[in-house]
Design an enzyme around this catalytic site. Sequence first.
Site, PDB file in Angstrom:
ATOM      1  N   VAL A  79      67.778 -31.873 -32.437  1.00 50.53           N
ATOM      2  CA  VAL A  79      68.791 -32.165 -33.389  1.00 50.53           C
ATOM      3  C   VAL A  79      68.695 -31.114 -34.658  1.00 50.53           C
ATOM      4  O   VAL A  79      69.843 -30.536 -34.869  1.00 50.53           O
ATOM      5  CB  VAL A  79      68.577 -33.489 -33.932  1.00 50.53           C
ATOM      6  CG1 VAL A  79      69.524 -33.720 -34.999  1.00 50.53           C
ATOM      7  CG2 VAL A  79      68.773 -34.648 -33.038  1.00 50.53           C
ATOM      8  N   ASP A  98      59.534 -26.536 -39.982  1.00 52.15           N
ATOM      9  CA  ASP A  98      58.854 -27.473 -39.169  1.00 52.15           C
ATOM     10  C   ASP A  98      57.567 -27.427 -39.476  1.00 52.15           C
ATOM     11  O   ASP A  98      56.796 -26.438 -39.718  1.00 52.15           O
ATOM     12  CB  ASP A  98      59.337 -26.849 -37.852  1.00 52.15           C
ATOM     13  CG  ASP A  98      59.101 -28.119 -36.771  1.00 52.15           C
ATOM     14  OD1 ASP A  98      60.092 -28.580 -36.210  1.00 52.15           O
ATOM     15  OD2 ASP A  98      57.796 -28.271 -36.190  1.00 52.15           O
ATOM     16  N   THR A 153      62.588 -40.487 -34.582  1.00 49.17           N
ATOM     17  CA  THR A 153      62.165 -41.903 -34.554  1.00 49.17           C
ATOM     18  C   THR A 153      62.035 -42.363 -33.253  1.00 49.17           C
ATOM     19  O   THR A 153      62.915 -43.051 -32.848  1.00 49.17           O
ATOM     20  CB  THR A 153      63.602 -42.565 -35.495  1.00 49.17           C
ATOM     21  OG1 THR A 153      64.650 -42.072 -34.523  1.00 49.17           O
ATOM     22  CG2 THR A 153      63.363 -42.358 -36.784  1.00 49.17           C
ATOM     23  N   THR A 190      68.095 -41.743 -36.060  1.00 49.56           N
ATOM     24  CA  THR A 190      68.557 -42.897 -36.063  1.00 49.56           C
ATOM     25  C   THR A 190      67.433 -44.074 -36.530  1.00 49.56           C
ATOM     26  O   THR A 190      66.465 -43.840 -35.997  1.00 49.56           O
ATOM     27  CB  THR A 190      68.973 -43.198 -34.466  1.00 49.56           C
ATOM     28  OG1 THR A 190      69.694 -42.124 -34.154  1.00 49.56           O
ATOM     29  CG2 THR A 190      69.672 -44.261 -34.235  1.00 49.56           C
ATOM     30  N   CYS A 330      67.104 -41.410 -27.390  1.00 52.22           N
ATOM     31  CA  CYS A 330      68.033 -42.195 -28.092  1.00 52.22           C
ATOM     32  C   CYS A 330      68.374 -43.632 -27.427  1.00 52.22           C
ATOM     33  O   CYS A 330      67.940 -44.556 -28.022  1.00 52.22           O
ATOM     34  CB  CYS A 330      69.194 -41.419 -28.068  1.00 52.22           C
ATOM     35  SG  CYS A 330      69.166 -39.781 -28.674  1.00 52.22           S
ATOM     36  N   ARG A 401      61.833 -36.293 -22.241  1.00 46.90           N
ATOM     37  CA  ARG A 401      61.493 -37.512 -22.968  1.00 46.90           C
ATOM     38  C   ARG A 401      62.197 -38.696 -22.454  1.00 46.90           C
ATOM     39  O   ARG A 401      63.274 -39.151 -22.249  1.00 46.90           O
ATOM     40  CB  ARG A 401      62.152 -37.447 -24.433  1.00 46.90           C
ATOM     41  CG  ARG A 401      61.151 -36.383 -25.148  1.00 46.90           C
ATOM     42  CD  ARG A 401      61.751 -35.909 -26.466  1.00 46.90           C
ATOM     43  NE  ARG A 401      62.864 -35.342 -26.486  1.00 46.90           N
ATOM     44  CZ  ARG A 401      63.697 -35.042 -27.618  1.00 46.90           C
ATOM     45  NH1 ARG A 401      63.289 -35.313 -28.689  1.00 46.90           N
ATOM     46  NH2 ARG A 401      64.865 -34.751 -27.458  1.00 46.90           N
TER      47      ARG A 401
END
Length: 502
Positions: A79, A98, A153, A190, A330, A401
């Site tokens: 992202v 980062d 997250t 999120t 997500c 992922r």
Amino acid sequence: MRGQKAEMFPGGANHRRVHADVVQFPNRAHLHDGGSARRLINAVGVGNSSTPFINLSGSHRSMALGAAPKVAVVGLGYVGLPTAIGFHDAGHDVWGVDVAARTVRLVREGKNPTGDPDLDGLVPAPGTARWHVTDSTHEAVQHCDVVLVTVPTPIGRDLEPDLSYVEAAGRAVFAAVPKGQHRTVVLESTVYPGVTAAVWLPLLDEFGLEHGRDVTIAYCPERFNPGDAAHGVRSVARVIGCADPEVGEALVDLYRRLTTEEVRYVGSIEVAEAAKVIENVQRDLNIALVNELARILPAMGVDVEDVLSAAATKWNFHRYTPGVGVGGHCIPVDPYYMIEGAANVGVPANLISAARAVNRSMPMHVANEVRGLLYKAGVPADDNRVLLMGWSYKAEVGDPRETPAEPLAEALMDMGVHVGAWDPYLDGGFSEGVQVHSTLEDASGYDLVILVTAHKACLEADWSALKGRMRTPIVYDGRRVLDTAHLDDLGWKVFAIGKPVV
Ligand code: SAJ
């Protein structure tokens, strides 16, 4: 309007507002309540992209004069990196941060450290103007007006939200904010409603910062769709949540420089937080429905895809595709944020939890179906060999992922099946014990192929040659994308999720 806003700010209402005349006296002594940012906007006559992220260091002079705010992006992953590149392309001075040394090194070299092929060739070359890459959040915050936080997250093994990255990023950013030099700090990750304030506001106290004076926090969820160029960071609508409408509107102006689509200020941070998480919850629910139907309908002797095609002739039927499971960072993750948020306020999220359970059960469902097919085909139960075609969580991305391939492979291996895998986008991220093939040509001697990820390279593979290398030519379409008639013609035994076994 004025009075109402005051209440929004924790720990004293009067520090955010700046008299329009501050433009003429760019030093901190003049910072006191009495003038709204809106008046500042009007004073400098800039209603558009360079609205006032109040920052009393030298740079506010440049912003007030219409220069693009300097943007820091904390977290250069799937992202953050496209977001940083997007703002750089839009003309901003960008600081990418980062903590991972490998990421910083590769990005500094103009390389793409993410598995997203859409970013290949887009990372600015070393020495590019207005592009700075650092592993120091402190350094970036010193140079920027706006800080965007795009950290993961995830959920833990206990399926509980893990907010440690949000907390750590907030801590690093707020520790670096010079008092009295306002920074706008935006979370893009999120979360469930209330998290941004609950995690970040205590940190402001800890660092002696005042909301509205030193820092204004806001929320603007990322929405771009990996592997879908039509919905990249520069072509998705955005929503902004912020306790301060003026900062909210200023962020609208900023993000309008990033995306061609609508950017809307939606009021409180919690509204924006809730909007994003329910977008993904809704998708998980819709997918769960077709996954459940993909188990019910074949037992009734009906092919789910025939039914979905028929139902899709109705104008308001929303079609989703059943499959081996729901992956990515997500859709299979964010519902657990809503489930926890709901539990925190004492309201059970039954439907959301049930949908999660259905989608999480799909890999095991497919493993059992496949075992049944091998048994029916007479393949010795103690010598099943299954090839997974595709490992990434979805097509055209190299991203393992939360991929359903992992629980599927592990379920099969627990059943004593030898599992191999090939994914054109991945050279790592496979489960232990899986025989990884770097090319499809390298895969032979299998009894059954499961189409796990609908990469173009999988659909367009040389199925005739592969059949020639199979011990038993059985294929199971786990994404309902294969041309079964063509495979039939080639002599494959074709089965598919949601299709009755005849
Ligand atoms: N999937 C199905 N059936 C379907 C659609 C998807 O089984 O009909 C599976 C996919 O194969 C994949 C998983 O669901 O394993 C998720 O893929 P996706 O394309 O639905 O979503 P993501 O995770 O790549 O991106 C989502 C998007 N959210 C929504 O569409 C509501 C994207 O817009 C978000 O920005 C992203 O999550 C995010 O970062 O939150």
